[in-house]
Design a protein around this motif. Structure first.
Motif, PDB file in Angstrom:
ATOM      1  N   GLY A 334       0.770  -1.236   0.000  1.00 18.29           N
ATOM      2  CA  GLY A 334       0.000   0.000   0.000  1.00 18.29           C
ATOM      3  C   GLY A 334       0.795   1.277   0.000  1.00 18.29           C
ATOM      4  O   GLY A 334       0.254   2.343  -0.312  1.00 18.29           O
ATOM      5  N   GLY A 335       2.058   1.227   0.401  1.00 15.04           N
ATOM      6  CA  GLY A 335       2.878   2.432   0.407  1.00 15.04           C
ATOM      7  C   GLY A 335       2.588   3.336   1.597  1.00 15.04           C
ATOM      8  O   GLY A 335       1.984   2.945   2.595  1.00 15.04           O
ATOM      9  N   GLY A 336       3.023   4.604   1.469  1.00 15.56           N
ATOM     10  CA  GLY A 336       2.956   5.551   2.573  1.00 15.56           C
ATOM     11  C   GLY A 336       1.556   5.863   3.038  1.00 15.56           C
ATOM     12  O   GLY A 336       1.297   6.003   4.237  1.00 15.56           O
ATOM     13  N   TYR A 380      -0.584  10.901  12.808  1.00 16.29           N
ATOM     14  CA  TYR A 380      -1.570  10.758  11.733  1.00 16.29           C
ATOM     15  C   TYR A 380      -2.169  12.110  11.358  1.00 16.29           C
ATOM     16  O   TYR A 380      -2.318  12.428  10.181  1.00 16.29           O
ATOM     17  CB  TYR A 380      -2.668   9.788  12.174  1.00 16.29           C
ATOM     18  CG  TYR A 380      -3.846   9.769  11.240  1.00 16.29           C
ATOM     19  CD1 TYR A 380      -3.788   9.094  10.028  1.00 16.29           C
ATOM     20  CD2 TYR A 380      -5.025  10.444  11.568  1.00 16.29           C
ATOM     21  CE1 TYR A 380      -4.872   9.089   9.156  1.00 16.29           C
ATOM     22  CE2 TYR A 380      -6.111  10.446  10.709  1.00 16.29           C
ATOM     23  CZ  TYR A 380      -6.028   9.772   9.503  1.00 16.29           C
ATOM     24  OH  TYR A 380      -7.106   9.781   8.640  1.00 16.29           O
ATOM     25  N   TRP A 381      -2.523  12.932  12.341  1.00 20.99           N
ATOM     26  CA  TRP A 381      -3.202  14.198  12.092  1.00 20.99           C
ATOM     27  C   TRP A 381      -2.293  15.212  11.403  1.00 20.99           C
ATOM     28  O   TRP A 381      -2.756  16.029  10.592  1.00 20.99           O
ATOM     29  CB  TRP A 381      -3.718  14.760  13.412  1.00 20.99           C
ATOM     30  CG  TRP A 381      -4.464  16.045  13.284  1.00 20.99           C
ATOM     31  CD1 TRP A 381      -4.013  17.306  13.526  1.00 20.99           C
ATOM     32  CD2 TRP A 381      -5.816  16.198  12.850  1.00 20.99           C
ATOM     33  NE1 TRP A 381      -4.983  18.240  13.283  1.00 20.99           N
ATOM     34  CE2 TRP A 381      -6.112  17.574  12.858  1.00 20.99           C
ATOM     35  CE3 TRP A 381      -6.810  15.299  12.462  1.00 20.99           C
ATOM     36  CZ2 TRP A 381      -7.363  18.071  12.499  1.00 20.99           C
ATOM     37  CZ3 TRP A 381      -8.043  15.794  12.106  1.00 20.99           C
ATOM     38  CH2 TRP A 381      -8.313  17.154  12.117  1.00 20.99           C
ATOM     39  N   THR A 385       1.015  12.262   4.157  1.00 22.21           N
ATOM     40  CA  THR A 385       1.658  11.016   3.763  1.00 22.21           C
ATOM     41  C   THR A 385       2.969  10.925   4.531  1.00 22.21           C
ATOM     42  O   THR A 385       3.365  11.869   5.218  1.00 22.21           O
ATOM     43  CB  THR A 385       1.924  10.961   2.242  1.00 22.21           C
ATOM     44  OG1 THR A 385       2.433   9.663   1.904  1.00 22.21           O
ATOM     45  CG2 THR A 385       2.926  12.019   1.834  1.00 22.21           C
ATOM     46  N   LEU A 386       3.633   9.805   4.436  1.00 21.87           N
ATOM     47  CA  LEU A 386       4.876   9.605   5.167  1.00 21.87           C
ATOM     48  C   LEU A 386       6.051   9.583   4.211  1.00 21.87           C
ATOM     49  O   LEU A 386       5.920   9.114   3.069  1.00 21.87           O
ATOM     50  CB  LEU A 386       4.821   8.286   5.942  1.00 21.87           C
ATOM     51  CG  LEU A 386       3.818   8.223   7.098  1.00 21.87           C
ATOM     52  CD1 LEU A 386       3.787   6.818   7.684  1.00 21.87           C
ATOM     53  CD2 LEU A 386       4.173   9.225   8.183  1.00 21.87           C
ATOM     54  N   TYR A 393       9.928   1.502   8.488  1.00 27.65           N
ATOM     55  CA  TYR A 393      10.123   1.491   9.934  1.00 27.65           C
ATOM     56  C   TYR A 393       8.865   1.893  10.695  1.00 27.65           C
ATOM     57  O   TYR A 393       8.668   1.480  11.839  1.00 27.65           O
ATOM     58  CB  TYR A 393      11.275   2.428  10.311  1.00 27.65           C
ATOM     59  CG  TYR A 393      12.557   2.115   9.574  1.00 27.65           C
ATOM     60  CD1 TYR A 393      13.357   1.041   9.949  1.00 27.65           C
ATOM     61  CD2 TYR A 393      12.951   2.867   8.472  1.00 27.65           C
ATOM     62  CE1 TYR A 393      14.518   0.736   9.263  1.00 27.65           C
ATOM     63  CE2 TYR A 393      14.111   2.577   7.777  1.00 27.65           C
ATOM     64  CZ  TYR A 393      14.890   1.510   8.177  1.00 27.65           C
ATOM     65  OH  TYR A 393      16.039   1.207   7.481  1.00 27.65           O
ATOM     66  N   THR A 394       8.016   2.691  10.074  1.00 21.14           N
ATOM     67  CA  THR A 394       6.813   3.148  10.759  1.00 21.14           C
ATOM     68  C   THR A 394       5.889   1.988  11.094  1.00 21.14           C
ATOM     69  O   THR A 394       5.321   1.924  12.189  1.00 21.14           O
ATOM     70  CB  THR A 394       6.068   4.177   9.890  1.00 21.14           C
ATOM     71  OG1 THR A 394       6.960   5.233   9.539  1.00 21.14           O
ATOM     72  CG2 THR A 394       4.877   4.741  10.643  1.00 21.14           C
ATOM     73  N   ALA A 395       5.729   1.051  10.161  1.00 16.24           N
ATOM     74  CA  ALA A 395       4.859  -0.092  10.417  1.00 16.24           C
ATOM     75  C   ALA A 395       5.355  -0.900  11.602  1.00 16.24           C
ATOM     76  O   ALA A 395       4.570  -1.350  12.444  1.00 16.24           O
ATOM     77  CB  ALA A 395       4.779  -0.975   9.165  1.00 16.24           C
TER      78      ALA A 395
END
Length: 425
Positions: A334-336, A380-381, A385-386, A393-395
């Motif tokens: 899914g990506g960022g 998130y807010w 996008t990341l 690393y975020t996941a």
């Protein structure tokens, strides 16, 4: 004196002693099903709230299943060793040996030969660990680290010796045969139709299930079967009872005639074989690469973490492996944007866990959960996008927060990691 139950009307009458009834506990398998339903509901809610269809797509589920497999097999290997009282930090090295063995065996004799070679190389690593820890009483952590370093060195030498003349690159193998995949065609097509209809809840479940029944390799089916099989052997057979007694109280087991050394050796060798099979899943499954140096990328350690998260139980480690695999699969499929949507879902899930912790009166865990949910929601807010560099690393960061908040009263085997000498108290 009459003993009565407090549930009866006359329980408090003179001359009687009330007896408390034990509260019925929810079976472990049912608890796992409840949490799985909650997780799917949370992911579905996050998918429709954020518009990220990748959260419940069949492509994400299929990728997650493939990526969860090596973690699952390593966690299962750690379970066997630690239930016998041997800490197996060397899972990473045994897995590395399995990747090389799978490539070498598959290149020379086909995929099944590659699987057998991976099992053999992983079991060899387990045997070395057993000799060091069981026979010579070497510290389990020291021996495990040595196995990890040995696995890296041995595979590097063998790849340079055998693969370099063929592939021209000492860091990778030539192209090797991989397992064919199979699909439940009628079920897959039906679920695919439901997934496309975009019905709330139904399409999400259909997408996840479709990913689990489409293009499945025999190795995947074997790994899934090993979960209930391990439970049956370890908890429902005489051999399993003796093996677990070696991890709880080896002196008492010895006094009852159990060959503690033999059971520890068998458990650690099986542990290494499972880790080697985890390495084979990186090489022999379609969608994965052929053998590469440092291919495991720390999955052996993640498998150990999944085992601990699962409280040294087969069903629990399955949940931990699924969580890590899903986090990995989502960032690939899914990506960022999908990973950012996962943050929103993690906030909801952590909220559910906080409620459970409050119900259990675990105030510190609940407080940490509130803080973690606040941090995730702020991220998130404040982002649309990341950055691409942070996506992998975020996941994992989300996964670690969920694991920390969901921490339970862990109970490792009492003699896990302790030295044992025959005839000594």
């Amino acid at each position: 004196m009459v003993v009565t139950d407090v549930s009866r009307p006359d329980a408090g009458s003179p001359g009687t002693m009330p007896v408390r009834r034990k509260r019925s506990r929810i079976p472990g398998w049912l608890r796992g099903v409840i949490w799985a339903v909650i997780a799917i509901a949370v992911i579905s809610t996050a998918s429709y709230s954020t518009g990220a269809a990748a959260l419940t797509s069949s492509n994400t589920a299929s990728t997650a299943l493939r990526l969860a497999l090596p973690i699952l097999l390593c966690a299962l290997g750690g379970l066997w060793a630690e239930r016998a009282g041997v800490v197996n930090i060397g899972l990473e090295g045994m897995m590395i040996l399995g990747t090389w063995g799978a490539a070498w065996g598959s290149y020379n004799g086909g995929v099944w030969a590659g699987l057998v070679a991976a099992l053999a190389f992983g079991a060899l690593g387990g045997l070395l660990h057993a000799v060091a820890t069981v026979t010579f009483n070497v510290n389990h952590i020291v021996s495990g680290v040595a196995i990890n370093l040995l696995g890296l060195g041995v595979t590097k030498y063998l790849a340079n010796l055998i693969f370099a003349p063929v592939s021209g690159n000492p860091r990778q193998s030539p192209v090797v045969p991989k397992f064919d995949t199979y699909s439940a065609s009628f079920l897959s097509d039906w679920l695919g139709g439901l997934e496309k209809e975009q019905r709330v809840g139904i399409s999400d479940v259909a997408g996840i299930l479709r990913g689990l029944v489409t293009e499945v390799a025999p190795l995947t089916m074997i790994a899934i079967i090993l979960i209930p099989l391990s439970y049956y052997i370890l908890w429902r057979t005489r051999f399993g009872l003796r093996l677990r007694s070696c991890g709880e109280n080896p002196v008492a087991a010895e006094s009852l005639g159990v060959n503690v050394y033999l059971h520890k050796y068998v458990a650690v060798v099986i542990s290494g074989a499972f880790a080697g099979m985890g390495g084979a899943s990186l090489v022999l499954l379609r969608g994965g690469a052929d053998y590469l140096e440092n291919q495991t990328n720390g999955r052996g350690y993640i498998g150990l973490a999944a085992m601990i998260f699962g409280n040294w139980r087969p069903g629990g480690l399955l949940g931990g492996a699924a969580l890590f695999g899903y986090a990995d699969g989502l960032q690939l499929a899914g990506g960022g944007e999908a990973v950012l949507a996962l943050l929103y879902g993690a906030v909801i899930l952590v909220g559910v866990i906080v409620v459970v912790q409050l119900f259990r009166r675990q105030w510190i865990a609940a407080g940490l959960g509130v803080v973690g949910a606040g941090v995730l929601y702020a991220i998130y807010w404040s982002n649309d996008t990341l950055p691409s560099d942070l996506i992998p690393y975020t996941a994992h960061f989300v996964t670690l927060i969920v694991l920390a908040v969901a921490s339970q009263r862990l109970r490792p085997p009492q003699a896990d990691g302790q030295p044992y000498r025959r005839g000594e108290d």
